[in-house]
Design an enzyme around this catalytic site. Sequence first.
Site, PDB file in Angstrom:
ATOM      1  N   GLY A 189       0.782  -1.233   0.000  1.00 42.06           N
ATOM      2  CA  GLY A 189       0.000   0.000   0.000  1.00 42.06           C
ATOM      3  C   GLY A 189       0.813   1.281   0.000  1.00 42.06           C
ATOM      4  CB  SER A 190       4.306   2.223  -0.840  1.00 40.84           C
ATOM      5  OG  SER A 190       4.479   1.780  -2.158  1.00 40.84           O
ATOM      6  CG  ASN A 191       1.806   3.232  -5.809  1.00 41.09           C
ATOM      7  OD1 ASN A 191       2.176   4.275  -6.346  1.00 41.09           O
ATOM      8  ND2 ASN A 191       2.419   2.065  -5.999  1.00 41.09           N
ATOM      9  CG  MET A 247      -1.488  -8.596  -6.207  1.00 40.46           C
ATOM     10  SD  MET A 247      -0.451  -7.904  -7.515  1.00 40.46           S
ATOM     11  CE  MET A 247       0.370  -9.405  -8.057  1.00 40.46           C
ATOM     12  CB  ILE A 261      -7.666  -9.903 -13.756  1.00 41.96           C
ATOM     13  CG1 ILE A 261      -6.128  -9.958 -13.785  1.00 41.96           C
ATOM     14  CG2 ILE A 261      -8.214  -9.381 -15.081  1.00 41.96           C
ATOM     15  CD1 ILE A 261      -5.556 -10.919 -14.799  1.00 41.96           C
ATOM     16  CG  HIS A 300       2.121  -2.294 -15.259  1.00 38.71           C
ATOM     17  ND1 HIS A 300       1.731  -3.499 -14.708  1.00 38.71           N
ATOM     18  CD2 HIS A 300       3.140  -2.574 -16.110  1.00 38.71           C
ATOM     19  CE1 HIS A 300       2.482  -4.465 -15.225  1.00 38.71           C
ATOM     20  NE2 HIS A 300       3.342  -3.934 -16.076  1.00 38.71           N
ATOM     21  CG  ASP A 351      -0.985  -4.558 -16.805  1.00 32.82           C
ATOM     22  OD1 ASP A 351      -1.656  -3.971 -15.942  1.00 32.82           O
ATOM     23  OD2 ASP A 351      -0.270  -5.541 -16.545  1.00 32.82           O
ATOM     24  CD  GLU A 356       5.102   1.832  -9.026  1.00 30.60           C
ATOM     25  OE1 GLU A 356       4.028   1.611  -8.458  1.00 30.60           O
ATOM     26  OE2 GLU A 356       5.930   0.933  -9.261  1.00 30.60           O
TER      27      GLU A 356
HETATM   28  C1  GRF Z   1       3.566  -1.245  -7.482  1.00 29.92           C
HETATM   29  O1  GRF Z   1       4.828  -1.459  -8.050  1.00 29.92           O
HETATM   30  C2  GRF Z   1       2.502  -1.119  -8.533  1.00 29.92           C
HETATM   31  O2  GRF Z   1       2.949  -0.477  -9.690  1.00 29.92           O
HETATM   32  C3  GRF Z   1       2.182  -2.544  -8.834  1.00 29.92           C
HETATM   33  O3  GRF Z   1       2.228  -3.194  -7.586  1.00 29.92           O
HETATM   34  C4  GRF Z   1       3.103  -2.477  -6.707  1.00 29.92           C
HETATM   35  C5  GRF Z   1       2.306  -2.135  -5.486  1.00 29.92           C
HETATM   36  O4  GRF Z   1       3.090  -1.548  -4.489  1.00 29.92           O
HETATM   37  N1  GRF Z   1       0.941  -2.665  -9.554  1.00 29.92           N
HETATM   38  P1  GRF Z   1       2.411  -0.861  -3.233  1.00 29.92           P
HETATM   39  O5  GRF Z   1       1.462  -1.887  -2.613  1.00 29.92           O
HETATM   40  O6  GRF Z   1       1.666   0.359  -3.692  1.00 29.92           O
HETATM   41  O7  GRF Z   1       3.537  -0.533  -2.299  1.00 29.92           O
END
Ligand code: GRF
Length: 193
Positions: free
Chosen positions: A20-22, A95, A97, A114, A150, A179
């Site tokens: 969940g870093s994004n 993860m 689809i 992605h 994708d 990202e």
């Molecule tokens: C990221 O590299 C994103 O691009 C991919 O999965 C990873 C998720 O990382 N789809 P996080 O959970 O957001 O840290």
Amino acid sequence: MALSTGNKKIKTAVFISGTGSNLLSLIKFSKLKISPISIDMIISNNAKSKGLHYSKQFRIKKKIYNFKIKSSAEEKILLELKRNKIDLVCLAGFMKILSKNFINKFKGKILNIHPSLLPKFKGLNTHERALKNKEKFSGCTVHYVNSKLDSGMIILQKKVKIIKGETSKTLRHKILKQEHKLYPEAIKKIFNS
Ligand code: GRF
């Protein structure tokens, strides 16, 4: 995109499966005045997702769905999104689809990030594949989600250089940092904010 910001922020749900870093970068962005979105829900298919703890920290509603029967999980999610007046879905390390049916019901309102320069390296293990292919550059892409994996329209990309001695771990780290900037930038771009 057929969305207008008006005065209010666009209610957004972030779908995660892992760290969940994004998600965190989107939450931080959403708190800025210039952000067109608010994060109102966190959805996961995995009760063990580390990112779920941001729900408590930032007081954001979280929901976990078992995807053993995908159609039923998706029906429940669609109902929940409706109930919470969610108008944008950001996939961030999700993860699973999503089915055509789900995507059609939320058409043009689902984004994904992605970790490659799409259309190169769709799917999993992007960093390993980029290194194996002896690419000089890799990067990340924010795109609309359509029914092919994708493959939806690209909104923004960021390139990073692959240096000598690069490993999939260093590359993953380097790209992830980008990202965290790219996702908010892409959202600003589509809503002209
Ligand atoms: C990221 O590299 C994103 O691009 C991919 O999965 C990873 C998720 O990382 N789809 P996080 O959970 O957001 O840290």
